[in-house]
Design an enzyme around this catalytic site. Structure first.
Site, PDB file in Angstrom:
ATOM      1  N   LYS A  43      16.815  -4.557 -22.944  1.00 38.73           N
ATOM      2  CA  LYS A  43      16.051  -3.704 -23.329  1.00 38.73           C
ATOM      3  C   LYS A  43      15.974  -2.378 -22.309  1.00 38.73           C
ATOM      4  CE  LYS A  43      12.122  -6.020 -21.560  1.00 38.73           C
ATOM      5  NZ  LYS A  43      10.832  -6.990 -22.093  1.00 38.73           N
ATOM      6  N   ARG A 142      -0.543  -9.983 -27.199  1.00 38.91           N
ATOM      7  CA  ARG A 142       0.226  -8.960 -27.540  1.00 38.91           C
ATOM      8  C   ARG A 142       0.639  -8.814 -28.921  1.00 38.91           C
ATOM      9  NH1 ARG A 142       4.944  -7.235 -23.170  1.00 38.91           N
ATOM     10  NH2 ARG A 142       5.861  -9.027 -24.319  1.00 38.91           N
ATOM     11  N   HIS A 172       5.837 -15.915 -24.884  1.00 33.09           N
ATOM     12  CA  HIS A 172       6.059 -15.219 -23.786  1.00 33.09           C
ATOM     13  C   HIS A 172       5.031 -15.466 -22.723  1.00 33.09           C
ATOM     14  CE1 HIS A 172       7.717 -12.028 -21.295  1.00 33.09           C
ATOM     15  NE2 HIS A 172       7.044 -11.480 -21.407  1.00 33.09           N
ATOM     16  N   ARG A 229      15.327 -16.265 -21.348  1.00 36.80           N
ATOM     17  CA  ARG A 229      15.451 -14.904 -21.623  1.00 36.80           C
ATOM     18  C   ARG A 229      15.369 -14.210 -20.095  1.00 36.80           C
ATOM     19  NH1 ARG A 229      10.966 -16.155 -25.090  1.00 36.80           N
ATOM     20  NH2 ARG A 229       9.553 -14.985 -23.918  1.00 36.80           N
ATOM     21  N   TYR A 274       6.436  22.357  -1.689  1.00 38.97           N
ATOM     22  CA  TYR A 274       5.359  22.948  -2.526  1.00 38.97           C
ATOM     23  C   TYR A 274       3.931  22.558  -1.799  1.00 38.97           C
ATOM     24  CZ  TYR A 274       8.223  23.817  -6.590  1.00 38.97           C
ATOM     25  OH  TYR A 274       9.248  24.486  -7.333  1.00 38.97           O
ATOM     26  N   CYS A 321      10.137  17.567  -5.022  1.00 38.58           N
ATOM     27  CA  CYS A 321      10.151  18.522  -6.197  1.00 38.58           C
ATOM     28  C   CYS A 321      10.862  17.712  -7.386  1.00 38.58           C
ATOM     29  CB  CYS A 321      11.016  19.559  -5.913  1.00 38.58           C
ATOM     30  SG  CYS A 321      10.459  20.309  -4.215  1.00 38.58           S
ATOM     31  N   ASP A 323      13.927  18.454  -8.519  1.00 43.39           N
ATOM     32  CA  ASP A 323      15.345  18.016  -8.405  1.00 43.39           C
ATOM     33  C   ASP A 323      15.767  18.174  -7.008  1.00 43.39           C
ATOM     34  OD1 ASP A 323      15.310  19.074 -11.264  1.00 43.39           O
ATOM     35  OD2 ASP A 323      14.767  21.005 -10.379  1.00 43.39           O
TER      36      ASP A 323
HETATM   37  C1  PLP Z   1      10.936  -8.004 -21.063  1.00 42.81           C
HETATM   38  C2  PLP Z   1      10.730  -9.545 -21.419  1.00 42.81           C
HETATM   39  C3  PLP Z   1      11.456 -10.652 -21.217  1.00 42.81           C
HETATM   40  C4  PLP Z   1      12.077 -10.397 -19.730  1.00 42.81           C
HETATM   41  O1  PLP Z   1      11.235 -10.372 -18.720  1.00 42.81           O
HETATM   42  P1  PLP Z   1      11.466 -10.562 -17.323  1.00 42.81           P
HETATM   43  O2  PLP Z   1      10.448 -10.722 -16.336  1.00 42.81           O
HETATM   44  O3  PLP Z   1      12.022  -9.436 -16.870  1.00 42.81           O
HETATM   45  O4  PLP Z   1      12.461 -11.590 -17.155  1.00 42.81           O
HETATM   46  C5  PLP Z   1      11.341 -11.787 -21.724  1.00 42.81           C
HETATM   47  N1  PLP Z   1      10.644 -12.133 -22.862  1.00 42.81           N
HETATM   48  C6  PLP Z   1      10.088 -11.010 -23.425  1.00 42.81           C
HETATM   49  C7  PLP Z   1       9.369 -11.195 -24.727  1.00 42.81           C
HETATM   50  C8  PLP Z   1      10.067  -9.623 -22.885  1.00 42.81           C
HETATM   51  O5  PLP Z   1       9.352  -8.775 -23.643  1.00 42.81           O
END
Ligand code: PLP
Length: 397
Positions: A43, A142, A172, A229, A274, A321, A323
């Site tokens: 992602k 969530r 998760h 994951r 700045y 800054c 850039d």
């Molecule tokens: C982003 C995400 C992950 C990956 O998490 P990491 O800490 O980068 O390994 C896994 N599962 C879900 C649902 C996430 O949103």
């Protein structure tokens, strides 16, 4: 050619070490159980590293189940690039996308009843079954169904749609990156118990059960299940300071480099940038680096951060800054215009990690990587050779 030989990227580029990606994938593969596969979490354009080159590299790799992204558009990019493995949307997918998702074999995380009805309709229109992964909330609060009687009714409802195939179920971890694993273990127990109820009370064994993120891969082998994951560790970054870094042999994938465009001597009392927040205490040699917060380099590094020039650290002086920013190179002999500047990564014996800059800038290593701007070309290197240079999804090699 080597990245240094491409003149048109000298202002600033992110070096993406594809050999490090390989090594990180191998290290994670070695760490997980037999029978567990990986889904690459790519992602936010692969946490800023570029999702497409990574997905392409693994599209034929048996160890990899597929890819996980946050929204349908990120998945479409992968399909347009020719990536064929399954894609899972980790967040809520709005219903405008269901026809395309079904057509392109993109699985949503499902946790609302209206999603079931709308997906079933999209699938019926195409005479196929829509594959889904049910999201369970075991403590992140969530998204996800609750692992209770109502949640069980939700699964029963999902099973009742002929046009829907429940391919996966997942949860998760909220705190797997902490040294104290009690909360994570409780989440795992709750998830396991709910899967048990689905099996015993509904007679359904969902083929793809998953819960581990990177921290789980590192420190909760009991949570491997059918797949894990792999997110931040894919990029060689750590989920937190509390994980045991001895457990996984990963290394950072991204470096950020620029080149000095101007060197000058200033007198004592000269103010820099700045607001005049830095004033030279004596004669100083000051160099200008043509990267700024417009490239995602945090302004909070003003008068705090450091970069590496000629293998030595140089402090940022004055405000960063949009850039450009300035560094003090008084103590580094021979600095000239055109010298390479390492903002993140290694040069000689010095190394600046994403974690160090994240900490210094009051950000977070994940956030810093994601925020490296679209104006910065990503240079993909393997075996010392430049494979491609991508700027905003176009090759500029
Ligand atoms: C982003 C995400 C992950 C990956 O998490 P990491 O800490 O980068 O390994 C896994 N599962 C879900 C649902 C996430 O949103």
């Amino acid at each position: 050619m080597k990245p240094e030989e491409y003149a048109h990227i000298k202002r600033g580029y992110a070096l993406i070490d594809m050999d490090a990606v390989s090594d990180n994938v191998d290290a994670m593969w070695d760490a997980i159980s037999d029978g567990t596969r990986m889904v690459l979490v790519i992602k936010t354009d692969g946490y800023g590293h570029g999702s497409i080159p990574i997905a392409r590299k693994y599209d034929r790799d048996e160890r990899i189940w597929g890819y996980a992204v946050a929204c349908p558009e990120e998945a479409y990019d992968l399909r347009e690039a020719g990536c064929t493995k399954p894609i899972l949307i980790l967040g809520y997918a709005f219903d405008y996308a269901y026809d395309d998702m079904v057509r392109l074999d993109i699985r949503p995380a499902v946790f609302r009843e209206d999603m079931l009805a709308e997906l079933a309709e999209a699938a019926r229109r195409q005479s196929v079954r829509a594959k889904i992964h049910i999201k369970v909330d075991t403590g992140m609060s969530r998204i996800g169904i609750r692992p209770d009687d109502e949640g069980l009714e939700f699964v029963r409802k999902a099973m009742s749609y002929r046009d829907i195939e429940i391919e996966g179920i997942f949860t998760h971890f909220a705190r797997a990156d902490e040294a104290d694993k009690r909360y994570a273990c409780r989440q795992l127990d709750v998830f396991g118990a709910f899967i048990g109820r689905i099996r015993d009370e509904l007679g359904l064994d969902i083929p793809c059960k998953h819960c581990s993120n990177s921290a789980g891969i590192m420190e909760l082998p009991e949570a491997n299940m059918d797949m894990v994951r792999a997110g931040i560790t894919l990029y060689g970054l750590w989920p937190s300071d509390e994980v045991d870094k001895e457990r996984l042999a990963i290394r950072p994938v991204m470096s950020l480099r620029s080149h000095i465009v101007y060197v000058k001597d200033v007198d004592a009392g000269t103010q820099i940038s700045y607001g005049g927040t830095y004033e030279a205490s004596g004669m100083k040699k000051i160099a200008t680096v043509p990267v700024g917060y417009g490239d995602g380099y945090p302004r909070t590094l003003s008068n705090r951060g450091e970069v590496i020039v000629r293998g030595r650290r140089a402090p940022i002086v004055g405000r960063v800054c949009m850039d450009q920013f300035m560094i003090d190179v008084t103590d580094i002999p021979g600095v000239t215009e055109g010298d390479m500047v390492t903002l993140i990564g290694r040069d000689g014996d010095e190394f600046i990690s994403m974690e160090e800059l994240g900490g210094l800038s009051g950000r977070f290593n994940y956030e810093l990587a994601c925020d490296i701007g679209k104006r910065i070309p990503r240079v993909y290197v393997s075996g010392g050779e430049t494979e491609d240079i991508i700027l905003d999804r176009r090759s500029i090699k």
